[in-house]
Motif scaffolding. Sequence first.
Motif: not given
Length: 639
Positions: A249-277
């Motif tokens: 929700s914050s463009r500036h916050m995303l620069n702090l994290y390894t996970t890119p913005a599109p991954a946060f649009e994924v609704k499946s917990e299992k798939d989101t976790l894979y992308l985080h990793l």
Amino acid sequence: MVRLKSVFRMAVSRFHIDLALCFAVLCVAVAIIEQNQAMPRPLLAAVAVCSSAGMAFIWRDISSKIKSENRTLSSLLSQYVAGKAIGWLGRRQRKKLEADTVNVKRVQEETLLMRLRKHADTCYGKQYDFSLIKDCHDFRARHPVTTYEHYKELIRRIAAGEEKVIIAEKPLILAMTSGTSGSSAMLLSTKDTNTEFFLQGVTVCVDAMQQAFPASNSLQRTTKFFYTPILRQSEAGIPIGPNSSTPASSRHMLNLYTTPAPAFEVKSEKDTLYLHLLFALKDPTVGTLESNFASTIFYAFSALQERWQELVEDIEQGKVSSALDLDPTVRARLEALMKPDPERAAQLRVHFQDGFQGIGRRLWPYLHLVLAVDSGSNQIYGEMLRENYCEGVPFYSPFYAATEGLIGVNLWPLESSRRYLLCPRSMFCEFVPENSLDEEQPHTLLMDEVKEGCSYELVITNASGLFRYRIGDVVKVVGFRNQCPIVEFQYRRGQMLSVRGEKISEHLFLGALKKAVAQWPGAQLVDYCCAESGILGDSIGGSDPHYQVFIELKGVRNLTEEQRYKLDICLQQDSAVYKSFRIKGSIGPMRVQLVAHGAFKELSKQMMASSNTSPNTFKMHRVLRKKEYADFLLQKTVS
């Protein structure tokens, strides 16, 4: 000019005196331009020099903190500025907190009266004469101690669109609790609640963290295990769901994290976790692993252990696994960020083939912190992480908070005990002595009246429509900061075991369980919960009232009867009341069931689905209150 002066003051306090002087020159130049005056040549030269000097200073500061070569200048600058701003806010807010601890009684009364005045014109405020209340004692005389049932119908009216029922403004969200003490509750979350959490909680804890762990001030990215909640709408269009906002929700916050913005649009917990990793593994310079709770990080490492080969293959080939069910547009945006990296993939294979003990530090050599709550029901997950995956990495449990809002902050990151200084401007707090917990309208104490070494249930008045509300948490006062109590969480009232009125707390039971497991050769505790025999009915046959205990272990496939009985003995040793009931025969021996690997992870998904909560806010129920959950674990029993 007033605005320019404030910029200069911020420069002095936030950055460095050299940079502040540069700011001063630039501010003078801006002022001249704003007045449509010609700028003298010497000033023009000074502006050029100062602009260059300011950027040079910033770049030197940034360069000293860079660990990765794969960062864009814009992302580094954004993270640098955000870090400086939050650091400045943190120092400022911490000074305010320290000042507030000197006269807690006055600060608490100011906080209470401010809340009452704000909501005095609501239906609820008029019912309880908020406008006439002059002090804390008047408030306690006019208003009863409450539980959720007191607000249930009022919140339903707000969900339907009625205004000024309890609070003066429209809530941002109807926040669902995790339901650890029974059914999930729907509470109000407002702008004030969120602002308090950020200013009095986040910024203060960032300040404490940066002082205790200087490496956290570097420009390393954080891997934040966060799952975008699925929200529904009330009749009036108010969002209903967990009270958590996505980092995207914050463009500036995303620069702090390894996970890119599109991954946060994924609704499946299992798939989101894979992308985080996946995106965390791509970056060898990760500095922090973060989540609300240690359980989320523990299950992330469990998934990593199961899927590392697939993840490494994706990094090697520069792709995103076809096994993930992703929207084509989201997949395309993610794969645009992937480039083949056989060198990193080879490094990762070596680390994984060497085993998972201490894998965190081997995958990310600059990893300096795990940031997550690891007290209360998350204690066992924190212990497992420290003993295995995150061996040698410091942990910081920053907040004591709930859906109701911020309660306390941990100003002692380096200490192993989890102590929290209560925030006197976040909530008006009252305390029910432990020996009065069963009373419907108990006498309460105020912050300046509690005693060190005693335990109390918290009663709070928050910024979002809860007044003298029993949140069900029992805490122990372990000290004071000036006049302000420092507490340790003990247990949830709704998570007590009691088949004969013996009242065994989560804290007490876990201590006995850990002692028993230590006497089972090769066993390592993964998860557990209990049920009182009364909820199981005929499914366990007739017997005296007893505890049904479900345990998931590593390193053990079977438990002997002698080992199972050891847990009963350990609890008798720790609880004289339980022992007396066992000797008299009014409580039967506990039954211990060993469940299959992954049973608790499956159970947590069922619990989240039925309570409309998310992995970000979910806490495992240590005492099951629904027969369906106990029956599920009975079906997963292997020994």
